[in-house]
Design an enzyme around this catalytic site. Structure first.
Site, PDB file in Angstrom:
ATOM      1  N   GLY A  54      36.831  43.909  32.181  1.00  0.00           N
ATOM      2  CA  GLY A  54      37.541  43.624  33.419  1.00  0.00           C
ATOM      3  C   GLY A  54      38.096  44.930  33.957  1.00  0.00           C
ATOM      4  O   GLY A  54      38.709  45.718  33.207  1.00  0.00           O
ATOM      5  N   ALA A  55      37.884  45.171  35.254  1.00  0.00           N
ATOM      6  CA  ALA A  55      38.158  46.498  35.817  1.00  0.00           C
ATOM      7  C   ALA A  55      39.578  47.025  35.542  1.00  0.00           C
ATOM      8  O   ALA A  55      39.735  48.142  35.023  1.00  0.00           O
ATOM      9  CB  ALA A  55      37.845  46.476  37.318  1.00  0.00           C
ATOM     10  N   ARG A  90      31.682  52.895  30.780  1.00  0.00           N
ATOM     11  CA  ARG A  90      31.091  51.886  31.676  1.00  0.00           C
ATOM     12  C   ARG A  90      31.075  52.481  33.087  1.00  0.00           C
ATOM     13  O   ARG A  90      32.061  53.081  33.515  1.00  0.00           O
ATOM     14  CB  ARG A  90      31.885  50.570  31.627  1.00  0.00           C
ATOM     15  CG  ARG A  90      31.788  49.895  30.253  1.00  0.00           C
ATOM     16  CD  ARG A  90      32.253  48.452  30.305  1.00  0.00           C
ATOM     17  NE  ARG A  90      31.348  47.613  31.080  1.00  0.00           N
ATOM     18  CZ  ARG A  90      31.635  46.355  31.420  1.00  0.00           C
ATOM     19  NH1 ARG A  90      32.784  45.812  31.080  1.00  0.00           N
ATOM     20  NH2 ARG A  90      30.772  45.636  32.117  1.00  0.00           N
ATOM     21  N   GLN A 203      31.433  35.158  30.712  1.00  0.00           N
ATOM     22  CA  GLN A 203      32.880  35.428  30.821  1.00  0.00           C
ATOM     23  C   GLN A 203      33.624  34.244  31.454  1.00  0.00           C
ATOM     24  O   GLN A 203      34.807  34.039  31.192  1.00  0.00           O
ATOM     25  CB  GLN A 203      33.137  36.687  31.664  1.00  0.00           C
ATOM     26  CG  GLN A 203      32.767  37.991  30.990  1.00  0.00           C
ATOM     27  CD  GLN A 203      31.379  38.443  31.369  1.00  0.00           C
ATOM     28  OE1 GLN A 203      30.485  37.632  31.612  1.00  0.00           O
ATOM     29  NE2 GLN A 203      31.163  39.741  31.411  1.00  0.00           N
ATOM     30  N   ASP A 244      35.025  44.898  40.893  1.00  0.00           N
ATOM     31  CA  ASP A 244      35.051  46.137  40.096  1.00  0.00           C
ATOM     32  C   ASP A 244      35.146  47.380  40.955  1.00  0.00           C
ATOM     33  O   ASP A 244      35.495  48.464  40.473  1.00  0.00           O
ATOM     34  CB  ASP A 244      33.809  46.215  39.212  1.00  0.00           C
ATOM     35  CG  ASP A 244      33.903  45.174  38.120  1.00  0.00           C
ATOM     36  OD1 ASP A 244      33.623  43.996  38.407  1.00  0.00           O
ATOM     37  OD2 ASP A 244      34.312  45.532  37.006  1.00  0.00           O
ATOM     38  N   ASN A 254      30.916  43.164  42.389  1.00  0.00           N
ATOM     39  CA  ASN A 254      31.498  42.321  41.335  1.00  0.00           C
ATOM     40  C   ASN A 254      30.374  41.819  40.430  1.00  0.00           C
ATOM     41  O   ASN A 254      29.193  42.126  40.652  1.00  0.00           O
ATOM     42  CB  ASN A 254      32.277  41.153  41.952  1.00  0.00           C
ATOM     43  CG  ASN A 254      33.116  40.410  40.923  1.00  0.00           C
ATOM     44  OD1 ASN A 254      33.792  41.031  40.097  1.00  0.00           O
ATOM     45  ND2 ASN A 254      33.074  39.086  40.936  1.00  0.00           N
TER      46      ASN A 254
HETATM   47  O1  MRU Z   1      31.533  43.026  32.790  1.00  0.00           O
HETATM   48  P1  MRU Z   1      32.975  42.633  32.932  1.00  0.00           P
HETATM   49  O2  MRU Z   1      33.333  41.426  32.141  1.00  0.00           O
HETATM   50  O3  MRU Z   1      33.905  43.789  32.694  1.00  0.00           O
HETATM   51  O4  MRU Z   1      33.092  42.237  34.464  1.00  0.00           O
HETATM   52  C1  MRU Z   1      34.311  41.805  34.985  1.00  0.00           C
HETATM   53  C2  MRU Z   1      34.222  41.418  36.408  1.00  0.00           C
HETATM   54  O5  MRU Z   1      33.184  41.471  37.023  1.00  0.00           O
HETATM   55  C3  MRU Z   1      35.510  41.028  37.076  1.00  0.00           C
HETATM   56  O6  MRU Z   1      35.267  40.085  38.081  1.00  0.00           O
HETATM   57  C4  MRU Z   1      36.145  42.269  37.696  1.00  0.00           C
HETATM   58  O7  MRU Z   1      36.263  43.290  36.745  1.00  0.00           O
HETATM   59  C5  MRU Z   1      37.455  41.983  38.280  1.00  0.00           C
HETATM   60  S1  MRU Z   1      38.694  41.818  37.040  1.00  0.00           S
HETATM   61  C6  MRU Z   1      40.172  41.473  37.736  1.00  0.00           C
END
Ligand code: MRU
Length: 367
Positions: A54-55, A90, A203, A244, A254
């Site tokens: 998550g970002a 990442r 997720q 993201d 996203n």
């Molecule tokens: O690959 P991830 O699980 O890190 O991806 C997360 C997302 O795409 C979320 O929607 C994004 O990071 C927003 S988190 C507030």
């Protein structure tokens, strides 16, 4: 937010004042386990392996990673190496670079002897700022849910569709997309969340459903392809997703599949909102399609699925023929024209350059 009545954040400084605790998200929803991160290498590994994800949480973890590196050695060389190691974990979420730049700006002017304390201090601030920002996102987004509720019969829930996990697990607390939902729920508004499972890593099914369930929010997990059907039948009042990276002109990157939800929402006149903290805005670019690096992940995530068997074992099984190639793009870009509004800590904005650069002039100038 709460886990079995106890308040948790996704990441915290341990009582020893050195190491960092985090919820191991790879083990949810089957097991609630806490991991201890005690070195910059462990922080990088936690991000890379998606123990944390998550970002905003990636950004906060990286900040603590730099603090851990400074504890080992406060030299310029170690600061450079920590930056290099963490930035490579990442590629898509801009919060990672934002947090590392914040750490760099804080630490570089200081003598090495002053860097440990300053690094932990700034990392703590970044974590606290994230919580405060998300609380404000909740406040602004709540007004949108209240508006939707006003056109409902009494007791009928507002139906919100979300994708991936942009919940408190993806941030330090509250979440971005979920902050308005938690605010509405806590105020007694009837809300129901359609949770996209979000293949390949699930997720939505694993994390969003888990955290909504623990907070008592009514929700239903749906296969990723279901949203369009629900929208055609008037079963979605609004979509709220996280992001993201948002470009200066409001394009939204996203989790893969978000774009398809935006198209379906557009076709069915369902409002499509994106909740974001300002560190997620990348003011240096304005074309999401060509300028955002899209993470490509291991084929195994698509070719296999993991889950708990009836007798409690966690098993991984293959769901794709052995010889079939697979593709695993982690993110996609939703053009700004498909976005009804951006829910930020400074209000709900149009997804365009004027709004973003006007309201976040200080951020755009790098402050
Ligand atoms: O690959 P991830 O699980 O890190 O991806 C997360 C997302 O795409 C979320 O929607 C994004 O990071 C927003 S988190 C507030």
């Amino acid at each position: 937010m709460k886990v079995d009545g106890q308040h948790f954040r996704s990441i915290w400084l341990e009582p020893d004042g050195r190491s960092v605790g985090a919820i191991d998200q790879r083990r949810l929803p089957h097991e609630f386990a806490v991991a201890r991160i005690a070195s910059v290498e462990a922080a990088a590994d936690a991000i890379r392996s998606m123990l944390v994800r998550g970002a905003p949480l990636i950004g906060a973890t990286a900040a603590y990673g730099v603090a851990l590196a400074m504890r080992a050695d406060g030299s310029d060389a170690t600061l450079d190496e920590a930056y290099r190691l963490l930035i490579a974990t990442r590629p898509t979420a801009i919060n990672l670079k934002w947090a590392l730049d914040q750490m760099e700006q804080t630490l570089r002017p200081l003598p090495s002897s002053a860097r440990v304390e300053a690094a932990y201090g700034r990392a703590d601030e970044i974590a606290e700022e994230d919580v405060a920002i998300n609380r404000e996102i909740g406040r602004h987004g709540l007004a949108l849910i209240e508006e939707a509720a006003a056109s409902k019969k009494s007791g009928e829930p507002v139906n919100i569709l979300t994708h991936c996990n942009a919940g408190w697990l993806a941030t330090v607390d509250w979440g971005t997309a979920t902050a308005p939902i938690y605010c509405a729920h806590d105020r007694g508004l009837a809300v129901h969340v359609w949770v996209d499972e979000t293949r390949p890593r699930n997720q939505g099914a694993s994390l969003t459903a888990w955290e909504l369930g623990h907070h008592g929010v009514s929700h239903t997990v749906i296969p990723d392809n279901t949203g369009g059907h629900l929208m055609q039948h008037g079963m979605v009042d609004l979509v709220i997703v996280g992001t993201d990276r948002v470009t200066a002109n409001g394009d939204v990157c996203n989790k893969i599949g978000t774009y398809l939800k935006a198209l379906a929402a557009h076709d069915n006149h369902v409002p499509f909102y994106v909740a974001l903290p300002s560190p997620t805005i990348d003011f240096s670019i304005d074309d999401g399609l060509t300028q955002i690096p899209i993470e490509q992940r291991a084929p195994g995530e698509v070719a296999t699925m993991s889950g708990r068997t009836a007798d409690g074992r966690i098993e991984t099984v293959r769901v794709v023929p052995e010889d079939s190639p697979v593709a695993n793009y982690g993110f996609d870009v939703t053009p700004s024209r498909l976005v009804t509004g951006l829910i930020t800590e400074r209000g709900v904005l149009k997804a365009d350059r004027n709004a973003l650069c006007g309201v976040f002039r200080d951020r755009a100038a790098g402050r």
